[in-house]
Scaffold this active site. Structure first.
Site, PDB file in Angstrom:
ATOM      1  N   GLU A  39       0.385 -28.987  65.160  1.00  0.00           N
ATOM      2  CA  GLU A  39       1.615 -28.309  65.579  1.00  0.00           C
ATOM      3  C   GLU A  39       1.783 -28.299  67.098  1.00  0.00           C
ATOM      4  OE1 GLU A  39       3.701 -28.030  63.500  1.00  0.00           O
ATOM      5  OE2 GLU A  39       2.979 -27.207  61.605  1.00  0.00           O
ATOM      6  N   HIS A  90       0.280 -19.335  66.381  1.00  0.00           N
ATOM      7  CA  HIS A  90       0.955 -19.660  65.118  1.00  0.00           C
ATOM      8  C   HIS A  90       0.067 -19.248  63.957  1.00  0.00           C
ATOM      9  CE1 HIS A  90       2.866 -21.696  61.848  1.00  0.00           C
ATOM     10  NE2 HIS A  90       1.884 -22.579  61.711  1.00  0.00           N
ATOM     11  N   HIS A 118       6.955 -21.351  55.664  1.00  0.00           N
ATOM     12  CA  HIS A 118       5.778 -21.790  56.422  1.00  0.00           C
ATOM     13  C   HIS A 118       5.033 -20.624  57.075  1.00  0.00           C
ATOM     14  CE1 HIS A 118       4.167 -24.943  59.539  1.00  0.00           C
ATOM     15  NE2 HIS A 118       3.335 -23.937  59.368  1.00  0.00           N
ATOM     16  N   HIS A 165       0.015 -18.109  59.427  1.00  0.00           N
ATOM     17  CA  HIS A 165       0.675 -17.986  58.120  1.00  0.00           C
ATOM     18  C   HIS A 165       0.400 -16.575  57.596  1.00  0.00           C
ATOM     19  CE1 HIS A 165       0.038 -22.633  57.539  1.00  0.00           C
ATOM     20  NE2 HIS A 165       0.806 -22.353  58.583  1.00  0.00           N
ATOM     21  N   TYR A 203      10.073   1.250  79.740  1.00  0.00           N
ATOM     22  CA  TYR A 203       8.670   1.446  79.371  1.00  0.00           C
ATOM     23  C   TYR A 203       7.811   0.305  79.897  1.00  0.00           C
ATOM     24  CZ  TYR A 203       4.536   2.073  76.465  1.00  0.00           C
ATOM     25  OH  TYR A 203       3.242   2.236  76.025  1.00  0.00           O
ATOM     26  N   TYR A 242      13.167   0.381  64.824  1.00  0.00           N
ATOM     27  CA  TYR A 242      13.331   0.319  66.285  1.00  0.00           C
ATOM     28  C   TYR A 242      12.336  -0.628  66.952  1.00  0.00           C
ATOM     29  CZ  TYR A 242       9.386   3.224  67.899  1.00  0.00           C
ATOM     30  OH  TYR A 242       8.145   3.675  68.228  1.00  0.00           O
TER      31      TYR A 242
END
Ligand SMILES: [Zn+2]
Length: 213
Positions: A71, A90, A153, A92, A206, A111
């Site tokens: 990837e 990345h 995916h 799954h 914040y 939120y």
């Protein structure tokens, strides 16, 4: 950031059950270089010398014995599109992947969704893993946000450094679980655009406060 930091992040994903085996990947940018986990190496057996250095097009540099993660395309695509991003994760992870299999974006139902940037999590259209189409779709779905889903995916989470990217991966997984449970409980009542705008101001104040500390 060091190669060891990337190995540690890959192991954290497995330890926290955000991914299993070799299905996750991690990269970081440092001083114009991109370092990424290798293809097909289990994080439990990964050494710092296994981390692969690639250029902005994803071609291998340096001396790693391994090919970069399959990837690598969306990792380098994200760095090319977003100067503010220093690390990409990345996974799954199960709840976020479940939502990705609906091919729907996650709306501002809670939120904390504003942590993505604008309160939504887009879903990149389905393309085969490792394909140029997926890389393009991920960069587009990410836009200016910190994370996105990949249809059928998984999920991509980013941050200005590895810790921030890992935090985002955890946060997205928690939100996806909450979203699935919300839909079981009933029809989600979404935050409106005024409420989202108010939250963006609160989150920015914040964040500024944390930088000042
Ligand atoms: Zn994947």
């Amino acid at each position: 950031v060091t190669h060891d930091d990337i190995v540690a992040a890959a192991r954290t994903l497995v330890r926290e059950r955000l991914t299993v085996g070799t299905s996750g990947n991690v990269s970081a940018r440092h001083a114009g270089r991109i370092w990424i986990t290798p293809s097909g190496v289990d994080p439990a057996a990964m050494a710092a010398t296994d981390i692969v250095e690639v250029d902005a097009a994803g071609s291998r540099l340096g001396e790693s014995p391994h090919a970069p993660s399959s990837e690598v395309g969306f990792h380098v695509g994200i760095y090319g599109a977003r100067a503010d991003i220093g690390a990409v994760v990345h996974t799954h992870s199960p709840w976020a992947t479940a939502v990705s299999c609906t091919r729907q974006a996650m709306p501002p139902f809670h939120y904390m969704m504003v942590g993505t940037g604008d309160g939504t999590l887009e879903c990149a259209p389905y393309h085969p893993p490792g394909s140029p189409g997926l890389a393009h779709g991920v960069v587009t779905a990410l836009g200016g946000r910190a994370a996105c889903l990949l249809a059928n995916h998984g999920v991509v989470a980013t941050g200005r450094d590895l810790d921030a990217a890992l935090r985002m991966a955890r946060e997205v997984e928690m939100l996806a679980q909450q979203y699935c449970l919300t839909r079981l409980a009933g029809e989600p009542k979404l935050l409106d655009s005024g409420q989202v705008a108010e939250l963006i101001e609160i989150f920015q104040a914040y964040g500024q406060q944390q930088e000042d500390e």
